[in-house]
Design a protein around this motif. Structure first.
Motif, PDB file in Angstrom:
ATOM      1  N   CYS A  96     -10.584   5.969   7.891  1.00 42.56           N
ATOM      2  CA  CYS A  96     -10.001   4.665   7.583  1.00 42.56           C
ATOM      3  C   CYS A  96      -8.711   4.617   8.362  1.00 42.56           C
ATOM      4  N   CYS A  99      -5.658   2.760   6.199  1.00 39.63           N
ATOM      5  CA  CYS A  99      -5.058   3.416   5.041  1.00 39.63           C
ATOM      6  C   CYS A  99      -5.916   4.608   4.654  1.00 39.63           C
ATOM      7  N   SER A 100      -6.658   4.519   3.566  1.00 45.55           N
ATOM      8  CA  SER A 100      -7.457   5.675   3.174  1.00 45.55           C
ATOM      9  C   SER A 100      -8.674   5.244   2.366  1.00 45.55           C
ATOM     10  N   CYS A 101      -9.304   4.138   2.762  1.00 47.69           N
ATOM     11  CA  CYS A 101     -10.495   3.675   2.051  1.00 47.69           C
ATOM     12  C   CYS A 101     -11.561   4.768   2.097  1.00 47.69           C
TER      13      CYS A 101
HETATM   14 FE    FE Z   1      -8.176   2.129   3.796  1.00 49.49          FE
END
Ligand code: FE
Length: 197
Positions: A96, A99-101
């Motif tokens: 991602c 961000c950090s999906c």
């Molecule tokens: Fe994300």
């Protein structure tokens, strides 16, 4: 004596509870879910089922969200899933960049490196270099596909089934499947000799 981070967490929790911002029972339920119920073992069951059952695999590759729900997984952060299949010719890698999906219902909490700026940028610029650092050297003819997760769509890598495992049960197969293989930074290794009776 609890560790420093543990003390900070306890202080934060008591403050949030005192101010009425969180319900301690809800918090306990959430922690319990991520410690015991939600984790890579869920994703591993999906992968093992796909390896054992070609019809399930076809459904997984067509409509992953529905196929995953068949096994009882879904919900927050897993509403819209897509499964991408590794083959000798194609290796899939998930990141991602924004961000950090991450598909929480299938893989649990993301590893720290998944959220790092280095992984998020380098997975796109130099995926082969990143894979090499994870110990995965792919043949030059294997194409690497990088999938950028978003809040709208998250990915599950369907790793290749290791050779010589056709006789294993679905449960045994699931025990071979790692989180890293389902993110695409690793492959599923065959069982060690003597591991499967
Ligand atoms: Fe994300």
């Amino acid at each position: 004596m609890p560790s420093d981070p543990a003390l900070r967490v306890m202080a934060l929790e008591s403050l949030l509870v005192e101010k009425g911002l969180v319900d301690p029972e809800a918090l306990d339920a959430l922690v319990d879910a991520y410690e015991h119920r939600i984790g890579p073992h869920n994703g591993a069951r999906v992968v093992a089922r796909a390896w054992k059952d070609p019809a399930y695999k076809a459904r997984l590759l067509t409509d992953a969200t529905a196929a995953i729900a068949e096994l009882g997984f879904g919900g927050l952060q897993g509403e819209h899933m897509m499964a991408v299949e590794n083959t000798p010719m194609v290796h899939n890698l998930v990141v991602c960049t924004l961000c950090s999906c991450y598909p929480y219902p299938l893989l649990g909490l993301p590893p720290v490196w998944y959220k790092s700026a280095a992984y998020r940028s380098r997975a796109v610029i130099d995926p082969r270099g990143v894979l090499r650092e994870f110990g995965l050297e792919l043949p030059a003819e294997t194409q690497v596909r990088v999938w950028d997760s978003t809040a709208e769509l998250r990915y599950l890598v369907l790793p290749e089934q290791p050779e010589g495992t056709d006789d294993m049960s679905e449960e045994q197969l699931a025990s071979l499947v790692t989180r890293d293989a389902m993110i695409g930074v690793g492959q599923v290794a065959p069982p060690l000799a003597g591991e499967v009776a």
